[in-house]
Design a protein around this motif. Structure first.
Motif, short mmCIF file in Angstrom:
data_model
loop_
_atom_site.label_atom_id
_atom_site.label_comp_id
_atom_site.label_asym_id
_atom_site.label_seq_id
_atom_site.Cartn_x
_atom_site.Cartn_y
_atom_site.Cartn_z
N ILE A 76 29.17 20.01 106.39
CA ILE A 76 28.83 19.73 104.92
C ILE A 76 28.98 20.85 103.83
O ILE A 76 29.38 20.77 102.77
CB ILE A 76 27.33 18.88 105.06
CG1 ILE A 76 27.41 17.70 105.78
CG2 ILE A 76 26.88 18.80 103.60
CD1 ILE A 76 26.11 17.14 106.00
N GLN A 80 31.10 20.90 100.70
CA GLN A 80 30.37 20.99 99.29
C GLN A 80 31.15 22.28 98.44
O GLN A 80 31.35 22.13 97.42
CB GLN A 80 29.06 21.53 99.63
CG GLN A 80 28.13 20.03 99.89
CD GLN A 80 26.93 20.61 100.28
OE1 GLN A 80 26.06 19.61 99.95
NE2 GLN A 80 26.27 21.60 100.25
N ALA A 217 27.75 20.28 90.67
CA ALA A 217 27.53 21.01 91.90
C ALA A 217 27.75 19.90 93.19
O ALA A 217 26.42 19.26 93.46
CB ALA A 217 26.42 21.61 91.92
N ARG A 219 27.22 17.39 96.12
CA ARG A 219 26.39 17.61 97.35
C ARG A 219 26.69 16.45 98.01
O ARG A 219 27.07 15.41 97.76
CB ARG A 219 25.23 17.69 96.82
CG ARG A 219 24.66 19.00 96.52
CD ARG A 219 23.00 18.94 96.46
NE ARG A 219 22.46 18.39 97.85
CZ ARG A 219 21.64 17.65 97.99
NH1 ARG A 219 20.79 17.21 96.83
NH2 ARG A 219 21.14 17.48 99.07
N ALA A 220 26.58 16.65 99.47
CA ALA A 220 26.31 15.54 100.36
C ALA A 220 25.19 15.43 101.30
O ALA A 220 24.80 16.72 101.84
CB ALA A 220 27.74 15.48 101.47
N GLU A 221 24.49 14.55 101.22
CA GLU A 221 23.15 14.33 101.99
C GLU A 221 23.59 14.37 103.46
O GLU A 221 24.08 13.32 104.13
CB GLU A 221 22.37 13.42 101.65
CG GLU A 221 21.06 13.33 101.62
CD GLU A 221 20.31 14.18 100.75
OE1 GLU A 221 19.37 15.02 100.92
OE2 GLU A 221 20.58 14.01 99.34
N LEU B 79 21.15 24.05 102.80
CA LEU B 79 22.20 23.29 102.70
C LEU B 79 22.08 22.39 101.42
O LEU B 79 23.04 22.20 100.54
CB LEU B 79 22.37 22.11 103.65
CG LEU B 79 23.51 21.37 103.82
CD1 LEU B 79 24.89 22.02 103.91
CD2 LEU B 79 23.44 20.30 104.85
N PRO B 83 24.51 24.30 96.73
CA PRO B 83 25.53 24.22 95.53
C PRO B 83 25.03 24.22 94.22
O PRO B 83 25.96 25.15 93.40
CB PRO B 83 25.57 22.70 95.95
CG PRO B 83 25.40 22.33 97.27
CD PRO B 83 24.34 23.26 97.52
N ALA B 87 26.52 27.10 91.75
CA ALA B 87 26.99 26.86 90.29
C ALA B 87 26.30 27.52 89.02
O ALA B 87 26.84 27.89 88.17
CB ALA B 87 26.73 25.34 90.20
#
Ligand code: ZN
Lengths: 240, 360
Positions: A76, A80, A217, A219-221, B79, B83, B87
């Motif tokens: 992940i 991302q 930004a 994202r993956a949960e 995690l 991101p 950014a």
């Protein structure tokens, strides 16, 4: 549409680049706690062997679990970062769904419901239930083998189990289901683990329906299905 | 190189970049990523010392109720947060990600699951941008936090690293040359602060809580031991911690402000005394402080005073650069990049990475 698929949620690490329904390049290997070391060079290799540069990718898809926590986080975090650096969409794919997608149509047709399984450690299994007619009928969950058997008995339909957990516990499952066990079949070892090409196919389908490009930004949960360790202890302590 | 450790690094393939070293200059932009413990951080630094942005997302609240850092909670938070943090760092620096010349990330020491989030993200970013990945030692980076404001500080340098996990006296004769000459034989300084604070019922983390309580107390109120004061360069805080606990148990009505002040004075006495010894031993031209405990008011003022009387300039990082951040990672990364020390895409994390390990 060219999609990069990444899967590091189990002991298999795999990467694929697909263009629609065509696999341009893919790679997989068994990785024992070396997911981070193995994944990045594999992405580099697969994209280049597909004859592409990173600018050619249109979307990234990643297996978000269930599975090994540290492993899924490596995939992940990488996905991302790739989606961000390339300004392309990111799609998170449930690994149980990727397992179901890997079943050949002829095999899937022989069953009414499909139960994908992934080892959740601590003698537990992550599983879900999909119907050939209506898609997913039970969302991903984690529990003991007894919970899984109860769920299957309740359904009372011809059931196909896939995933390495089910194959390893085949005898327990058959015995546990008792008189109903004639109704049960098992996928072979090619269906043991979710694989990046199926993650990419699912991602491709979803990315087609995304409006707009990448998020600020991406994202993956992660699909942990379990609270973090210390939280479980905390809950136990405060209720005691 | 010199190294105070014989441990072989598990971090893969340190090599010389095919990138021409002369292209690494004051305009080179490094994106830094830090996820080794409970801060998720990203920063953009140009030319090694020009901090264009530094963003830190603290997980303090998520761990506070456990009285310490919970590894699985930390990994999950990294995690989720990284991101946005990356950014934001680029937005505040006002540059597009495509302008990044190299990506640096902490590869150790730290919590392995937490480290892997940052290392994976950094390697993937470097791969997508076709720029070098630079693995950075977290301990080394703490030194570069001090050098951000004083890039021309003179070697040899005594680097005093005091944090929750480490208490090290390091001789640094150049940018790529470290030798650990003293360390704690038991608790780290920050760990002692945390344990005493918890015993006194002060808030977590213990460092700032004790610093604050101490301003209200009398530092001569309680006689506490200074272990191994004239014995080599190693330090020990375990006996001090026990003495505090025994004193409070025997005198339950003692003022916790007095305890905090006396304890803090003892820790600072030991650290300053050992630092002076070490500095004179190696003929240091500079004393630099780093790590979370370097934010302690008394340590900062006493170390500065000692430097003045010994004629050795003392370099203190700003308080925000004492705690974990990514500006120090990007800075340390720039110096490594300039020496051509990049890592392969097969790099992993090394939770037990030692200072000086993984260097050529
Ligand atoms: Zn630190």
């Amino acid at each position: 549409m060219i999609v990069l698929g990444i899967d590091t949620a189990t002991t298999m690490v795999s990467v694929a680049v697909v263009d629609g329904a065509t696999v341009l390049a893919s790679s997989e290997l068994r990785s024992d706690r070396r997911h981070a070391e193995d994944l990045t060079p594999m992405i580099d290799f697969v994209v280049k062997r597909a004859g592409l540069s990173f600018a050619d990718l249109d979307a990234v898809a990643v297996d978000v679990g269930p599975g090994l926590f540290t492993g899924m986080r490596v995939g992940i975090a990488s996905a991302q970062a790739l989606a961000f650096a390339l300004s392309i969409p990111l799609v998170g794919v449930d690994g149980l769904e990727a397992l179901v997608a890997a079943i050949p149509v002829a095999v899937a047709k022989q069953a009414e419901v499909i139960v994908p399984t992934i080892d959740a450690r601590r003698r537990e299994v992550a599983w879900a239930m999909h119907s050939n007619v209506s898609g997913r009928v039970l969302a991903p969950r984690v529990g003991g083998l007894d919970d899984l058997l109860a769920g299957v008995r309740e359904r009372g339909q011809h059931c196909l189990f896939v995933g390495d957990f089910a194959r390893r516990h085949r005898d327990d499952i058959v015995a546990g289901l008792g008189p109903h066990s004639w109704n049960v079949s098992f996928g072979d070892e090619t269906l043991d683990w979710p694989i990046a090409r199926h993650v990419a196919f699912i991602g491709h389908e979803r990315a087609l329906h995304l409006d707009g490009g990448a998020l600020r930004a991406p994202r993956a949960e992660a699909l942990y299905l379990r609270e973090a360790d210390a939280e479980i202890n905390w809950t136990t302590r405060s209720s005691a | 190189m010199t190294s105070g450790s014989t441990t072989r690094s598990a971090v893969a393939s340190v090599g010389v970049s095919d990138r021409n070293a002369s292209t690494v200059d004051t305009s080179t932009i490094v994106l830094g990523i830090e996820t080794s413990c409970d801060e998720t951080a990203a920063a953009v630094v140009m030319g090694g010392t020009d901090v264009l942005s530094s963003v830190v997302a603290s997980q303090l609240d998520e761990h506070a109720r456990f009285g310490g850092v919970v590894p699985e909670i930390a990994s999950r938070a990294h995690l989720e947060t990284l991101p946005q943090v990356v950014a934001e760092a680029l937005e505040r620096a006002n540059i597009d990600v495509s302008r990044v010349d190299a990506v640096a990330a902490t590869v150790g020491p730290g919590l392995v699951g937490a480290l892997l989030v940052g290392v994976s993200a950094a390697k993937a970013t470097a791969l997508a941008l076709d720029v070098p990945f630079v693995g950075v030692n977290h301990l080394e980076a703490h030194l570069y936090a001090a050098l951000l404001d004083e890039p021309n500080a003179r070697f040899p340098m005594l680097f005093v690293l005091v944090s929750g996990g480490h208490t090290l006296l390091v001789e640094m004769t150049g940018h790529d040359s470290y030798r650990v000459i003293g360390q704690t034989i038991d608790d780290a300084a920050g760990e002692a602060f945390d344990k005493v604070a918890r015993f006194l019922g002060l808030s977590y983390p213990g460092g700032p809580a004790i610093d604050k309580a101490a301003t209200r107390g009398k530092d001569t109120a309680i006689a506490l031991p200074r272990a191994m004061l004239n014995d080599g360069l190693d330090v020990s805080f375990s006996g001090l911690k026990t003495a505090v606990i025994n004193h409070v148990r025997a005198n339950p009505h003692v003022s916790s402000d007095d305890v905090a002040a006396s304890f803090q004075r003892a820790v600072v006495d030991v650290l300053v005394h050992k630092a002076r010894r070490a500095a004179s031993l190696i003929g240091a031209n500079t004393i630099a402080l780093g790590g979370g405990v370097a934010a302690n008011s008394l340590l900062r003022s006493e170390m500065t005073k000692a430097g003045e009387s010994d004629g050795i300039p003392v370099v203190l990082p700003s308080r925000e650069m004492c705690t974990d951040n990514a500006a120090m990672i990007a800075s340390a990364g720039w110096y490594r990049l300039r020496r051509g020390e990049v890592m392969g895409l097969d790099a992993g994390a090394d939770p037990n990475l030692k200072l000086g390990a993984g260097q050529r």
